[in-house]
Scaffold this active site. Sequence first.
Site, PDB file in Angstrom:
ATOM      1  N   LYS A  48       0.850  -1.191   0.000  1.00  0.00           N
ATOM      2  CA  LYS A  48       0.000   0.000   0.000  1.00  0.00           C
ATOM      3  C   LYS A  48       0.889   1.245   0.000  1.00  0.00           C
ATOM      4  CE  LYS A  48      -1.677   2.965   2.828  1.00  0.00           C
ATOM      5  NZ  LYS A  48      -1.775   4.179   2.002  1.00  0.00           N
TER       6      LYS A  48
ATOM      7  N   PRO B  16      -6.017   4.974   7.144  1.00  0.00           N
ATOM      8  CA  PRO B  16      -6.985   4.442   8.108  1.00  0.00           C
ATOM      9  C   PRO B  16      -7.841   3.284   7.554  1.00  0.00           C
ATOM     10  CG  PRO B  16      -6.983   6.830   8.151  1.00  0.00           C
ATOM     11  CD  PRO B  16      -6.113   6.428   6.991  1.00  0.00           C
TER      12      PRO B  16
ATOM     13  N   VAL C 193      -7.084   1.130   4.168  1.00  0.00           N
ATOM     14  CA  VAL C 193      -6.273   0.029   3.625  1.00  0.00           C
ATOM     15  C   VAL C 193      -5.079  -0.276   4.529  1.00  0.00           C
ATOM     16  CG1 VAL C 193      -4.874  -0.718   1.660  1.00  0.00           C
ATOM     17  CG2 VAL C 193      -7.034   0.457   1.267  1.00  0.00           C
TER      18      VAL C 193
ATOM     19  N   GLU D 278      10.413   2.100  10.019  1.00  0.00           N
ATOM     20  CA  GLU D 278      11.345   3.191   9.692  1.00  0.00           C
ATOM     21  C   GLU D 278      10.560   4.473   9.899  1.00  0.00           C
ATOM     22  OE1 GLU D 278      14.401   2.688   9.039  1.00  0.00           O
ATOM     23  OE2 GLU D 278      14.399   0.552   8.554  1.00  0.00           O
TER      24      GLU D 278
ATOM     25  N   CYS E 107      13.634  11.853   5.899  1.00  0.00           N
ATOM     26  CA  CYS E 107      13.633  11.423   7.303  1.00  0.00           C
ATOM     27  C   CYS E 107      15.005  11.578   7.947  1.00  0.00           C
ATOM     28  CB  CYS E 107      13.143   9.994   7.407  1.00  0.00           C
ATOM     29  SG  CYS E 107      13.992   8.902   6.284  1.00  0.00           S
TER      30      CYS E 107
ATOM     31  N   GLU F 252       9.940  16.918  14.462  1.00  0.00           N
ATOM     32  CA  GLU F 252      10.288  16.689  13.058  1.00  0.00           C
ATOM     33  C   GLU F 252       9.404  17.593  12.207  1.00  0.00           C
ATOM     34  OE1 GLU F 252       9.174  12.964  11.070  1.00  0.00           O
ATOM     35  OE2 GLU F 252      11.209  12.965  10.297  1.00  0.00           O
TER      36      GLU F 252
HETATM   37  P1  NAD Z   1       2.281   8.677   7.586  1.00  0.00           P
HETATM   38  O1  NAD Z   1       2.633   7.920   8.790  1.00  0.00           O
HETATM   39  O2  NAD Z   1       1.185   9.645   7.657  1.00  0.00           O
HETATM   40  O3  NAD Z   1       1.910   7.718   6.387  1.00  0.00           O
HETATM   41  C1  NAD Z   1       2.752   6.676   5.960  1.00  0.00           C
HETATM   42  C2  NAD Z   1       1.916   5.568   5.386  1.00  0.00           C
HETATM   43  O4  NAD Z   1       1.098   5.021   6.432  1.00  0.00           O
HETATM   44  C3  NAD Z   1       0.968   6.021   4.287  1.00  0.00           C
HETATM   45  O5  NAD Z   1       0.882   5.012   3.309  1.00  0.00           O
HETATM   46  C4  NAD Z   1      -0.357   6.144   5.026  1.00  0.00           C
HETATM   47  O6  NAD Z   1      -1.479   5.978   4.200  1.00  0.00           O
HETATM   48  C5  NAD Z   1      -0.258   5.011   6.019  1.00  0.00           C
HETATM   49  N1  NAD Z   1      -1.108   5.151   7.202  1.00  0.00           N
HETATM   50  C6  NAD Z   1      -1.585   6.296   7.759  1.00  0.00           C
HETATM   51  N2  NAD Z   1      -2.348   6.001   8.830  1.00  0.00           N
HETATM   52  C7  NAD Z   1      -2.354   4.650   8.963  1.00  0.00           C
HETATM   53  C8  NAD Z   1      -2.944   3.744   9.884  1.00  0.00           C
HETATM   54  N3  NAD Z   1      -3.696   4.171  10.891  1.00  0.00           N
HETATM   55  N4  NAD Z   1      -2.719   2.429   9.733  1.00  0.00           N
HETATM   56  C9  NAD Z   1      -1.944   1.978   8.726  1.00  0.00           C
HETATM   57  N5  NAD Z   1      -1.372   2.783   7.818  1.00  0.00           N
HETATM   58  C10 NAD Z   1      -1.559   4.107   7.926  1.00  0.00           C
HETATM   59  O7  NAD Z   1       3.636   9.357   7.130  1.00  0.00           O
HETATM   60  P2  NAD Z   1       3.851  10.286   5.868  1.00  0.00           P
HETATM   61  O8  NAD Z   1       3.274  11.621   6.223  1.00  0.00           O
HETATM   62  O9  NAD Z   1       3.406   9.612   4.629  1.00  0.00           O
HETATM   63  O10 NAD Z   1       5.436  10.339   5.789  1.00  0.00           O
HETATM   64  C11 NAD Z   1       6.201  11.236   6.500  1.00  0.00           C
HETATM   65  C12 NAD Z   1       6.840  10.560   7.693  1.00  0.00           C
HETATM   66  O11 NAD Z   1       7.571   9.415   7.306  1.00  0.00           O
HETATM   67  C13 NAD Z   1       7.836  11.422   8.392  1.00  0.00           C
HETATM   68  O12 NAD Z   1       7.606  11.379   9.776  1.00  0.00           O
HETATM   69  C14 NAD Z   1       9.177  10.806   8.062  1.00  0.00           C
HETATM   70  O13 NAD Z   1      10.205  11.020   8.962  1.00  0.00           O
HETATM   71  C15 NAD Z   1       8.834   9.390   7.939  1.00  0.00           C
HETATM   72  N6  NAD Z   1       9.817   8.704   7.113  1.00  0.00           N
HETATM   73  C16 NAD Z   1      10.700   7.848   7.692  1.00  0.00           C
HETATM   74  C17 NAD Z   1      11.657   7.205   6.935  1.00  0.00           C
HETATM   75  C18 NAD Z   1      12.635   6.244   7.528  1.00  0.00           C
HETATM   76  O14 NAD Z   1      13.153   5.444   6.800  1.00  0.00           O
HETATM   77  N7  NAD Z   1      12.906   6.281   8.797  1.00  0.00           N
HETATM   78  C19 NAD Z   1      11.694   7.424   5.573  1.00  0.00           C
HETATM   79  C20 NAD Z   1      10.795   8.308   5.026  1.00  0.00           C
HETATM   80  C21 NAD Z   1       9.837   8.924   5.807  1.00  0.00           C
END
Ligand code: NAD
Length: 469
Positions: free
Chosen positions: A172, A206, A208, A247, A281, A377
Amino acid sequence: MTSLDRPLLFIGGEWVPPASPETIPVENPATEQIIARVPAGTSEDVDRAVAAATKAFDGWAGRSMADRGAVLDRLHASLAARAGDIARTVGLELGTPLKIAKAVQAGLPLTVLRGYADLAVRPSPDETIGNSLIVHEPVGVVGAITPWNYPLHQVVAKVAAALAAGCTVVLKPSELTPLVAYLLVDAAAEAGVPAGVLNLVTGTGPVVGAAIAGHPGVDMVSFTGSTATGRAITHAAADRIAKVALELGGKSANVILEDADVVKAVKVGVGNAFLNSGQTCTAWTRMLVHRSHYDEAVELAAKTAGGYTVGDPFDEGTRLGPLVSAAQRDRVRGFVDRSRARLVAGGPDAPLPGRGHFVAPTVFADVAPDSELAQEEIFGPVLSIIPFADDDEAVAIANNSRYGLAGGVWGSDERALAVARRMRTGAVDVNGGAFNPFAPFGGYKQSGVGRELGEYGLTEFQQVKAIQR
Ligand code: NAD
């Protein structure tokens, strides 16, 4: 309808209609126009995808590593043929300037995939401990949930490692940048990745994402994204004791010691903090500078930030594109507006293009180590500069974070290495050491659990069995 619309999901080796007619619009953040629509998948779609991945598992896991490596080799060739499309697609759906999109958004995942194809054809020999034969087996069906900031790299880091290990995957991608994942699936279909080994279900987190994280048929959830979502996924997986690899976020420090090459350290540091509009990140968002170089570093950082060209990602001269969405832009502007630190570049009143979700490259000096700016962040082009008196204080400030993902140190080799060892993070670059896509990648503290990339990343998708003889 636009030419970029992708109305179908990929399940069991076929393009199939989603269970619901609902769609999700994909916006170009530089123009604020809707460029495509993808299915808003449902838990019913996730059920179908998990069933397909489960059915495919025994066959895929039963193949030799070398055989799986040959499939990944073909996948790499198909994906490489799409490199131009990948860069353009990420330029459109995320706003990464084209030059950077070609090098990083297309180049990096191809390097990572190449690495896994190579690793799979050179499997490590069986290990023995006393009378035990130690064997590594695929963990099972993997749910891969990814964010938008490096939308293909984050997908490939999971999918290539999981497939090499013998797992099958339900993917996803982020609903903000789903289009580039379709290019990977196109390549997989062309390369003959067996039916059910890689499945794509687009949709919101929320719906998929949560359905994948809580699905009894998913043996492991591999997640990249925010710490808050990582926590929710861990809770969902805990009910059935499913493995999770996370991650998450970061607030990395770039430590410029007394005996550093200050000019290089500041220039590289600003470039690192603002890469991909600060939506990285591992970004070094806190620049820690020894007091003897502080004024020079602040002036140089401000000048470097002021030299950035902000604008259309498809213009050759653009260095900084928009943020991914209006919500992300507003969040970042909120941090800038609330900060009481000394603004030395950018800020709320800096000129910006009339349309698009832009934030000016912004530098604050004299940032208090405990302030919101230094602790949260931000995920935008905002750099905080903090002075320190000696190496001990530098280490204390660097480690004063709930995150622990990355960092940098500049100084004489021995001294910088000593500071690097004391930093509580999963990676540190000394004197500009280059990112290594085959070295383990992951976080300490609230930056995550587990490691991605290279051999360590492969191991994450394996179970270990001891057979006594
Ligand atoms: P996010 O957590 O909002 O979303 C990430 C993914 O999770 C998306 O596909 C989203 O649809 C899904 N998601 C959201 N809510 C969910 C739930 N309740 N259950 C299951 N899946 C759900 O993050 P974002 O805004 O897409 O990305 C930015 C964040 O990602 C930043 O905090 C960044 O630091 C982090 N990041 C970390 C790394 C790493 O490798 N450590 C790499 C890139 C980004």
